[in-house]
Design an enzyme around this catalytic site. Structure first.
Site: not given
Ligand code: 13P
Length: 253
Positions: A9-11, A94, A96, A165, A171, A209
């Site tokens: 997931n490149w966000k 997600h 976020e 998640e 993160g 993570s």
């Molecule tokens: P991280 O791997 O940066 O913790 O992010 C996980 C995530 O939100 C994947 O969708």
């Protein structure tokens, strides 16, 4: 045993140059993985990534989809638009988006429905906050989040991918321990079993993570079918190492 699924997931990261470099490095070194691999790019780069990933072992994913099929919804992107660009997976719900865009369980269920309607596989995210974990509410939270998706999508639930998640692990560098993650995955699997005869085939990914150092211990757990990887998916060597770990676990199963 099911094949593992490793999804980046490149966000909201990247640009034309960086995307080409990252995807180029991945494809150059990847060979033919045993596991399924996808990267979820930001919307404006779907066409770029469609071209780069064509005829490669890496499937294309997006990070969100509208809860509507079409119409006057300024700024929204429909499932059929994603499909037009060869999108195979879409992340839905997600944390976020739940946190910063007020997405509710109902909205997430509606988005899942739109993705399924056009044949794009939704990767449905769920997970508890730190406060919810500390209050002992983890299972209740994820069960509620999954129940909304099951309720809205009936027997089609067997077509989705789930991602557990924990919000406190995203993160932050804090990963759920393999035991903590497996426990929640087992809860989700049991809930799926009550909804479909095909629960064993539904992939449940872990995200939060995950990196080259901890992937193998997580992926070896019986109900962890892959990973949804944020930060580590932006570094080709790190992402490749996670794919290699998934392949090694599958080979030893
Ligand atoms: P991280 O791997 O940066 O913790 O992010 C996980 C995530 O939100 C994947 O969708």
């Amino acid at each position: 045993m099911n094949t593992k699924l490793v999804v980046g997931n490149w966000k909201m990261n990247g640009d034309l140059t960086a995307n080409a470099a990252l995807a180029g490095s991945l494809l150059l070194a990847m060979g033919t993985p045993r596991c399924a691999v996808a990267v979820c790019a930001p919307m404006p780069y779907l066409a770029q990534m469609q071209a780069i990933l064509a005829n490669s072992p890496v499937a294309l994913g997006a990070q969100d989809v509208s809860s509507h099929a079409d119409g006057a919804f300024t700024g929204e992107i429909s499932g059929s638009m994603l499909r037009d660009f060869g999108v195979r997976y879409v992340i839905v719900g997600h944390s976020e988006r739940r946190q910063y865009h007020g997405e509710t369980d109902q909205l997430v269920a509606d988005k899942v429905k739109q993705a399924l309607a056009v044949g794009v596989t939704p990767i449905v995210c769920m997970g508890e906050t730190l406060a919810q974990r500390e209050a002992g509410a983890t299972e209740e939270v994820v069960r509620r989040q999954l129940a909304a998706v099951v309720h809205g999508n009936g027997h089609c639930i067997s077509e989705i991918v789930l991602a557990y998640e924990p919000v406190w692990a995203i993160g932050t560098g804090k990963t759920a321990s393999p035991e903590q993650a497996q426990k929640v995955h087992a809860v989700l699997r049991a809930q799926l079993r009550a909804a479909t005869d095909h629960a064993a085939g539904v992939k449940i990914l872990y995200g939060g993570s995950m990196n080259a150092g901890n992937a193998a211990q997580l992926l070896v757990q019986s109900d962890i079918d892959g990973g949804l990887i944020g930060g580590a998916s932006l570094k080709a060597q790190e992402f490749l190492a996670i794919i290699a770990a998934a392949d090694a676990v599958a080979a030893s199963a």
